[in-house]
Design a protein around this motif. Structure first.
Motif, PDB file in Angstrom:
ATOM      1  N   GLN A 146       0.810  -1.218   0.000  1.00  0.00           N
ATOM      2  CA  GLN A 146       0.000   0.000   0.000  1.00  0.00           C
ATOM      3  C   GLN A 146       0.847   1.273   0.000  1.00  0.00           C
ATOM      4  O   GLN A 146       0.364   2.349  -0.366  1.00  0.00           O
ATOM      5  CB  GLN A 146      -0.936   0.004   1.206  1.00  0.00           C
ATOM      6  N   SER A 147       2.116   1.153   0.392  1.00  0.00           N
ATOM      7  CA  SER A 147       2.996   2.323   0.382  1.00  0.00           C
ATOM      8  C   SER A 147       4.061   2.229  -0.701  1.00  0.00           C
ATOM      9  O   SER A 147       5.042   2.975  -0.681  1.00  0.00           O
ATOM     10  CB  SER A 147       3.661   2.500   1.747  1.00  0.00           C
ATOM     11  N   ALA A 148       3.872   1.325  -1.656  1.00  0.00           N
ATOM     12  CA  ALA A 148       4.874   1.096  -2.695  1.00  0.00           C
ATOM     13  C   ALA A 148       4.652   2.005  -3.902  1.00  0.00           C
ATOM     14  O   ALA A 148       3.525   2.191  -4.363  1.00  0.00           O
ATOM     15  CB  ALA A 148       4.849  -0.356  -3.144  1.00  0.00           C
ATOM     16  N   LEU A 149       5.752   2.546  -4.411  1.00  0.00           N
ATOM     17  CA  LEU A 149       5.745   3.272  -5.677  1.00  0.00           C
ATOM     18  C   LEU A 149       6.110   2.272  -6.767  1.00  0.00           C
ATOM     19  O   LEU A 149       7.186   1.668  -6.734  1.00  0.00           O
ATOM     20  CB  LEU A 149       6.757   4.416  -5.641  1.00  0.00           C
ATOM     21  N   VAL A 150       5.224   2.091  -7.739  1.00  0.00           N
ATOM     22  CA  VAL A 150       5.346   1.015  -8.719  1.00  0.00           C
ATOM     23  C   VAL A 150       5.505   1.597 -10.121  1.00  0.00           C
ATOM     24  O   VAL A 150       4.704   2.436 -10.544  1.00  0.00           O
ATOM     25  CB  VAL A 150       4.118   0.089  -8.677  1.00  0.00           C
ATOM     26  N   SER A 151       6.527   1.140 -10.824  1.00  0.00           N
ATOM     27  CA  SER A 151       6.743   1.532 -12.216  1.00  0.00           C
ATOM     28  C   SER A 151       6.204   0.457 -13.148  1.00  0.00           C
ATOM     29  O   SER A 151       6.179  -0.731 -12.807  1.00  0.00           O
ATOM     30  CB  SER A 151       8.235   1.730 -12.495  1.00  0.00           C
ATOM     31  N   THR A 152       5.791   0.867 -14.331  1.00  0.00           N
ATOM     32  CA  THR A 152       5.351  -0.089 -15.334  1.00  0.00           C
ATOM     33  C   THR A 152       5.583   0.487 -16.718  1.00  0.00           C
ATOM     34  O   THR A 152       6.043   1.621 -16.884  1.00  0.00           O
ATOM     35  CB  THR A 152       3.864  -0.458 -15.141  1.00  0.00           C
ATOM     36  N   GLY A 153       5.292  -0.313 -17.715  1.00  0.00           N
ATOM     37  CA  GLY A 153       5.378   0.121 -19.106  1.00  0.00           C
ATOM     38  C   GLY A 153       4.208  -0.451 -19.872  1.00  0.00           C
ATOM     39  O   GLY A 153       3.527  -1.375 -19.403  1.00  0.00           O
ATOM     40  N   PHE A 154       3.974   0.080 -21.070  1.00  0.00           N
ATOM     41  CA  PHE A 154       2.816  -0.323 -21.856  1.00  0.00           C
ATOM     42  C   PHE A 154       3.239  -0.809 -23.236  1.00  0.00           C
ATOM     43  O   PHE A 154       4.266  -0.399 -23.781  1.00  0.00           O
ATOM     44  CB  PHE A 154       1.831   0.839 -22.001  1.00  0.00           C
ATOM     45  N   SER A 155       2.414  -1.633 -23.804  1.00  0.00           N
ATOM     46  CA  SER A 155       2.632  -2.158 -25.145  1.00  0.00           C
ATOM     47  C   SER A 155       2.533  -1.045 -26.185  1.00  0.00           C
ATOM     48  O   SER A 155       1.907  -0.007 -25.955  1.00  0.00           O
ATOM     49  CB  SER A 155       1.589  -3.237 -25.439  1.00  0.00           C
ATOM     50  N   TYR A 156       3.112  -1.306 -27.350  1.00  0.00           N
ATOM     51  CA  TYR A 156       2.915  -0.405 -28.473  1.00  0.00           C
ATOM     52  C   TYR A 156       1.637  -0.739 -29.254  1.00  0.00           C
ATOM     53  O   TYR A 156       1.261  -0.015 -30.173  1.00  0.00           O
ATOM     54  CB  TYR A 156       4.110  -0.477 -29.430  1.00  0.00           C
ATOM     55  N   LEU A 157       0.964  -1.842 -28.903  1.00  0.00           N
ATOM     56  CA  LEU A 157      -0.222  -2.285 -29.621  1.00  0.00           C
ATOM     57  C   LEU A 157      -1.476  -1.769 -28.920  1.00  0.00           C
ATOM     58  O   LEU A 157      -1.673  -2.016 -27.727  1.00  0.00           O
ATOM     59  CB  LEU A 157      -0.257  -3.809 -29.697  1.00  0.00           C
ATOM     60  N   PRO A 158      -2.354  -1.053 -29.610  1.00  0.00           N
ATOM     61  CA  PRO A 158      -3.513  -0.427 -28.960  1.00  0.00           C
ATOM     62  C   PRO A 158      -4.404  -1.412 -28.211  1.00  0.00           C
ATOM     63  O   PRO A 158      -4.868  -1.114 -27.109  1.00  0.00           O
ATOM     64  CB  PRO A 158      -4.255   0.232 -30.134  1.00  0.00           C
ATOM     65  N   GLU A 159      -4.657  -2.582 -28.779  1.00  0.00           N
ATOM     66  CA  GLU A 159      -5.561  -3.515 -28.120  1.00  0.00           C
ATOM     67  C   GLU A 159      -4.965  -4.049 -26.816  1.00  0.00           C
ATOM     68  O   GLU A 159      -5.673  -4.264 -25.830  1.00  0.00           O
ATOM     69  CB  GLU A 159      -5.915  -4.672 -29.063  1.00  0.00           C
ATOM     70  N   ARG A 160      -3.657  -4.244 -26.775  1.00  0.00           N
ATOM     71  CA  ARG A 160      -3.033  -4.703 -25.535  1.00  0.00           C
ATOM     72  C   ARG A 160      -2.980  -3.561 -24.516  1.00  0.00           C
ATOM     73  O   ARG A 160      -3.112  -3.803 -23.316  1.00  0.00           O
ATOM     74  CB  ARG A 160      -1.630  -5.244 -25.802  1.00  0.00           C
ATOM     75  N   ARG A 161      -2.809  -2.347 -24.956  1.00  0.00           N
ATOM     76  CA  ARG A 161      -2.847  -1.214 -24.019  1.00  0.00           C
ATOM     77  C   ARG A 161      -4.192  -1.143 -23.302  1.00  0.00           C
ATOM     78  O   ARG A 161      -4.261  -0.826 -22.108  1.00  0.00           O
ATOM     79  CB  ARG A 161      -2.592   0.098 -24.763  1.00  0.00           C
ATOM     80  N   ALA A 162      -5.255  -1.416 -24.019  1.00  0.00           N
ATOM     81  CA  ALA A 162      -6.575  -1.391 -23.398  1.00  0.00           C
ATOM     82  C   ALA A 162      -6.672  -2.445 -22.297  1.00  0.00           C
ATOM     83  O   ALA A 162      -7.241  -2.192 -21.222  1.00  0.00           O
ATOM     84  CB  ALA A 162      -7.656  -1.618 -24.455  1.00  0.00           C
ATOM     85  N   GLN A 163      -6.114  -3.626 -22.526  1.00  0.00           N
ATOM     86  CA  GLN A 163      -6.110  -4.677 -21.510  1.00  0.00           C
ATOM     87  C   GLN A 163      -5.257  -4.266 -20.309  1.00  0.00           C
ATOM     88  O   GLN A 163      -5.626  -4.497 -19.152  1.00  0.00           O
ATOM     89  CB  GLN A 163      -5.585  -5.981 -22.105  1.00  0.00           C
ATOM     90  N   GLN A 164      -4.120  -3.633 -20.587  1.00  0.00           N
ATOM     91  CA  GLN A 164      -3.236  -3.202 -19.499  1.00  0.00           C
ATOM     92  C   GLN A 164      -3.892  -2.126 -18.640  1.00  0.00           C
ATOM     93  O   GLN A 164      -3.662  -2.060 -17.430  1.00  0.00           O
ATOM     94  CB  GLN A 164      -1.910  -2.709 -20.086  1.00  0.00           C
ATOM     95  N   ALA A 165      -4.704  -1.303 -19.253  1.00  0.00           N
ATOM     96  CA  ALA A 165      -5.425  -0.285 -18.484  1.00  0.00           C
ATOM     97  C   ALA A 165      -6.378  -0.930 -17.487  1.00  0.00           C
ATOM     98  O   ALA A 165      -6.586  -0.403 -16.380  1.00  0.00           O
ATOM     99  CB  ALA A 165      -6.191   0.639 -19.429  1.00  0.00           C
ATOM    100  N   GLU A 166      -6.947  -2.079 -17.831  1.00  0.00           N
ATOM    101  CA  GLU A 166      -7.832  -2.788 -16.908  1.00  0.00           C
ATOM    102  C   GLU A 166      -7.059  -3.295 -15.696  1.00  0.00           C
ATOM    103  O   GLU A 166      -7.570  -3.294 -14.577  1.00  0.00           O
ATOM    104  CB  GLU A 166      -8.531  -3.936 -17.633  1.00  0.00           C
ATOM    105  N   VAL A 167      -5.824  -3.737 -15.902  1.00  0.00           N
ATOM    106  CA  VAL A 167      -4.986  -4.162 -14.781  1.00  0.00           C
ATOM    107  C   VAL A 167      -4.742  -2.989 -13.839  1.00  0.00           C
ATOM    108  O   VAL A 167      -4.806  -3.115 -12.606  1.00  0.00           O
ATOM    109  CB  VAL A 167      -3.651  -4.746 -15.285  1.00  0.00           C
ATOM    110  N   LEU A 168      -4.486  -1.818 -14.403  1.00  0.00           N
ATOM    111  CA  LEU A 168      -4.222  -0.641 -13.585  1.00  0.00           C
ATOM    112  C   LEU A 168      -5.420  -0.239 -12.730  1.00  0.00           C
ATOM    113  O   LEU A 168      -5.260   0.337 -11.653  1.00  0.00           O
ATOM    114  CB  LEU A 168      -3.824   0.537 -14.478  1.00  0.00           C
TER     115      LEU A 168
END
Length: 266
Positions: free
Chosen positions: A157-179
């Protein structure tokens, strides 16, 4: 047979070539932009590659071929040769090309060397700041001359978390759901645009964790070793909740973060 090279000597070679490639990239950045001639795309319209990427890889490959003939090569921009020595260099000549072409700071050169057991040495150099992260197997990790670790033992709950996203639009949409699940469970999220620098941020404590859904070996070969040698838990593939992904985190964060990500793996 000649004696096997020491990991610290391989690290020194990688540092020298990463700094030289960084200087080449800095000189070229002044005349490049996202719309410049010589900028093409790869996997999608948002995935650029430039003449600078290729020039950096050539400089590194030429230096390795001269210093370590017989070693294998694996580079993002096409360098590929088999090893006759048991060592293979894994090269990302410019990680964060979009940042580079927009004139931002967060791009770097990443060089690692691997044997049959994984990374032996790795270097990530950030030319715009002059910062170099490095590690040799079982010899610890450093940011410039400062040894890294131990890591902050944050709760999720106190962690600062980094991530990255795909270059493919459809996978970005899925990654947004994880967020949507992750963001309320942590301190905050950062998206820097360079996997190698994100891993180094875990190593030096400027982030508590980093994950990405799909990653290439040259993106993380050096940074993963640096994070691990600094004391981070680093897992690849299915152990991350993503078959082609990576997760690196301070040990106290790694298990609960993986459990949360598994609920919405993509």
């Amino acid at each position: 047979m000649p004696a096997a090279p020491k990991p610290v000597d391989l690290r020194a070679l990688a540092v020298r070539l990463a700094v030289a490639a960084g200087a080449e990239l800095l000189a070229r950045q002044r005349s490049l932009s996202i719309d410049a001639a010589g900028v093409e795309t790869k996997s999608s319209a948002s995935d650029p590659v430039s003449d600078a990427d290729r020039a950096s890889e050539k400089l590194i490959v030429d230096g390795l071929t001269e210093a370590r003939p017989g070693d294998g090569l694996l580079g993002e921009e096409g360098a590929a040769s088999a090893s006759s020595t048991g060592l293979t260099w894994v090269i990302d000549p410019l990680d964060g090309t979009v940042n580079y072409l927009y004139g931002r700071l967060d791009w770097c050169v990443s060089i690692a060397v691997e044997d049959a057991h994984g990374a032996v040495a790795g270097v990530v150099h950030q030319p715009r700041t002059g910062t170099t992260w490095s590690a040799a197997r079982d010899a610890g990790a450093h940011r410039d001359d400062v040894r890294l670790g131990p890591l902050r033992q944050a709760e999720l709950q106190s962690a600062l978390v980094s991530t990255g996203f795909s270059y493919l639009p459809e996978r970005r949409a899925q990654q947004a759901e994880v967020l949507r699940d992750l963001l309320p469970a942590v301190r905050d999220i950062r998206r820097g645009g360079s996997a190698a620098l994100d891993l180094c941020s875990v190593a030096d404590g400027t982030a508590d964790a980093y994950y990405e859904h799909v990653i290439q070996p040259w993106d993380v070969a050096a940074g993963a070793l640096i994070a691990r040698e600094a004391g981070a838990t680093v897992v690849r593939g299915p152990g991350t909740a993503f078959p082609q992904g990576i997760l690196a985190a301070a040990p106290a964060v790694a298990v609960p973060l993986r459990e949360l990500l598994t609920r919405r793996s993509v």
